[in-house]
Design a protein around this motif. Sequence first.
Motif, PDB file in Angstrom:
ATOM      1  N   ARG A 114       0.857  -1.188   0.000  1.00 61.08           N
ATOM      2  CA  ARG A 114       0.000   0.000   0.000  1.00 61.08           C
ATOM      3  C   ARG A 114       0.894   1.239   0.000  1.00 61.08           C
ATOM      4  O   ARG A 114       1.879   1.296   0.731  1.00 61.08           O
ATOM      5  CB  ARG A 114      -0.912  -0.005   1.210  1.00 61.08           C
ATOM      6  CG  ARG A 114      -1.909  -1.152   1.128  1.00 61.08           C
ATOM      7  CD  ARG A 114      -2.773  -1.234   2.373  1.00 61.08           C
ATOM      8  NE  ARG A 114      -3.655  -2.372   2.280  1.00 61.08           N
ATOM      9  CZ  ARG A 114      -4.854  -2.365   1.712  1.00 61.08           C
ATOM     10  NH1 ARG A 114      -5.321  -1.243   1.198  1.00 61.08           N
ATOM     11  NH2 ARG A 114      -5.588  -3.450   1.662  1.00 61.08           N
ATOM     12  N   ASP A 117      -2.342   6.531   2.333  1.00 68.57           N
ATOM     13  CA  ASP A 117      -2.507   6.813   3.756  1.00 68.57           C
ATOM     14  C   ASP A 117      -2.622   5.493   4.503  1.00 68.57           C
ATOM     15  O   ASP A 117      -3.654   4.839   4.479  1.00 68.57           O
ATOM     16  CB  ASP A 117      -3.757   7.669   3.974  1.00 68.57           C
ATOM     17  CG  ASP A 117      -4.042   7.934   5.439  1.00 68.57           C
ATOM     18  OD1 ASP A 117      -3.186   7.603   6.292  1.00 68.57           O
ATOM     19  OD2 ASP A 117      -5.119   8.471   5.737  1.00 68.57           O
ATOM     20  N   ARG A 118      -1.546   5.123   5.169  1.00 65.35           N
ATOM     21  CA  ARG A 118      -1.531   3.827   5.851  1.00 65.35           C
ATOM     22  C   ARG A 118      -1.976   3.934   7.301  1.00 65.35           C
ATOM     23  O   ARG A 118      -1.838   2.985   8.063  1.00 65.35           O
ATOM     24  CB  ARG A 118      -0.144   3.213   5.726  1.00 65.35           C
ATOM     25  CG  ARG A 118       0.205   2.955   4.267  1.00 65.35           C
ATOM     26  CD  ARG A 118       1.469   2.176   4.088  1.00 65.35           C
ATOM     27  NE  ARG A 118       2.617   2.659   4.819  1.00 65.35           N
ATOM     28  CZ  ARG A 118       3.628   3.337   4.288  1.00 65.35           C
ATOM     29  NH1 ARG A 118       3.612   3.652   3.021  1.00 65.35           N
ATOM     30  NH2 ARG A 118       4.655   3.692   5.029  1.00 65.35           N
ATOM     31  N   THR A 119      -2.522   5.071   7.697  1.00 65.63           N
ATOM     32  CA  THR A 119      -2.997   5.222   9.073  1.00 65.63           C
ATOM     33  C   THR A 119      -4.458   4.832   9.212  1.00 65.63           C
ATOM     34  O   THR A 119      -4.962   4.766  10.328  1.00 65.63           O
ATOM     35  CB  THR A 119      -2.812   6.673   9.556  1.00 65.63           C
ATOM     36  OG1 THR A 119      -3.575   7.548   8.719  1.00 65.63           O
ATOM     37  CG2 THR A 119      -1.347   7.068   9.531  1.00 65.63           C
ATOM     38  N   HIS A 120      -5.125   4.605   8.077  1.00 70.67           N
ATOM     39  CA  HIS A 120      -6.541   4.239   8.108  1.00 70.67           C
ATOM     40  C   HIS A 120      -6.797   3.102   7.134  1.00 70.67           C
ATOM     41  O   HIS A 120      -6.132   2.987   6.101  1.00 70.67           O
ATOM     42  CB  HIS A 120      -7.421   5.429   7.695  1.00 70.67           C
ATOM     43  CG  HIS A 120      -7.300   6.604   8.593  1.00 70.67           C
ATOM     44  ND1 HIS A 120      -6.386   7.616   8.371  1.00 70.67           N
ATOM     45  CD2 HIS A 120      -7.959   6.927   9.722  1.00 70.67           C
ATOM     46  CE1 HIS A 120      -6.497   8.505   9.341  1.00 70.67           C
ATOM     47  NE2 HIS A 120      -7.442   8.124  10.169  1.00 70.67           N
ATOM     48  N   SER A 125      -5.791   4.045   1.397  1.00 70.12           N
ATOM     49  CA  SER A 125      -4.503   3.422   1.707  1.00 70.12           C
ATOM     50  C   SER A 125      -3.731   3.098   0.429  1.00 70.12           C
ATOM     51  O   SER A 125      -2.585   2.674   0.487  1.00 70.12           O
ATOM     52  CB  SER A 125      -4.700   2.159   2.543  1.00 70.12           C
ATOM     53  OG  SER A 125      -5.388   1.171   1.799  1.00 70.12           O
ATOM     54  N   TRP A 145       0.305  -4.818   3.574  1.00 75.21           N
ATOM     55  CA  TRP A 145       0.541  -3.654   4.419  1.00 75.21           C
ATOM     56  C   TRP A 145       2.030  -3.613   4.705  1.00 75.21           C
ATOM     57  O   TRP A 145       2.615  -4.624   5.090  1.00 75.21           O
ATOM     58  CB  TRP A 145      -0.233  -3.761   5.734  1.00 75.21           C
ATOM     59  CG  TRP A 145      -1.682  -3.494   5.590  1.00 75.21           C
ATOM     60  CD1 TRP A 145      -2.672  -4.417   5.392  1.00 75.21           C
ATOM     61  CD2 TRP A 145      -2.339  -2.228   5.626  1.00 75.21           C
ATOM     62  NE1 TRP A 145      -3.884  -3.795   5.295  1.00 75.21           N
ATOM     63  CE2 TRP A 145      -3.712  -2.448   5.442  1.00 75.21           C
ATOM     64  CE3 TRP A 145      -1.889  -0.921   5.795  1.00 75.21           C
ATOM     65  CZ2 TRP A 145      -4.643  -1.415   5.426  1.00 75.21           C
ATOM     66  CZ3 TRP A 145      -2.816   0.116   5.781  1.00 75.21           C
ATOM     67  CH2 TRP A 145      -4.174  -0.143   5.605  1.00 75.21           C
ATOM     68  N   PRO A 149      -1.379  -3.451   9.961  1.00 72.53           N
ATOM     69  CA  PRO A 149      -2.508  -2.610   9.554  1.00 72.53           C
ATOM     70  C   PRO A 149      -3.085  -1.864  10.753  1.00 72.53           C
ATOM     71  O   PRO A 149      -3.017  -2.336  11.889  1.00 72.53           O
ATOM     72  CB  PRO A 149      -3.523  -3.596   8.979  1.00 72.53           C
ATOM     73  CG  PRO A 149      -3.091  -4.933   9.407  1.00 72.53           C
ATOM     74  CD  PRO A 149      -1.646  -4.869   9.776  1.00 72.53           C
TER      75      PRO A 149
END
Length: 163
Positions: A114, A117-120, A125, A145, A149
Amino acid sequence: MAVVVWIVEGTWPACVDAARAHATADTGIVLLHVTPADVPGAAHGAFAGLLGRGHPERDPGTRVEHLAAASARDLLQAAADRLGLPCTRVERTGRVEREVVAEAEGCELLILARDGDRTHLGPHSLGPAGRFVVDHAPCPVLLVWPEAPPVPPAMPPPPPPRP
């Protein structure tokens, strides 16, 4: 079986680990790195347009190209070392998402991480390049991920019923 692993700065370890976990003895693994063509091009253009009329030997775009190639080689070497299996290293230059899709032609699996935005959790993502590759890949895609995740607070509510 041929597996292409897209190697990108910052996310490549998760992709290599996924390849190692899914590889069999007869798997041909290709580690792919793509250098965007626009970065050296911008340096060439800025120099020619603003500074470099008549002095091509001082063009910083050439230095940027050499640095990008060296960085790609180092990254591919680190990925091959982590993989610990026989593999082929491929360096490409161009439109990143299109080069990845082109390299995946004829393979049996494409592994990528991904890149948004890997915070959500959710569609954001994936960044533009990752979305393009997922949408246009000519083979199955394993999307990983790059780190654990995010834990969702709760699953989003279902959409309201249609009247």
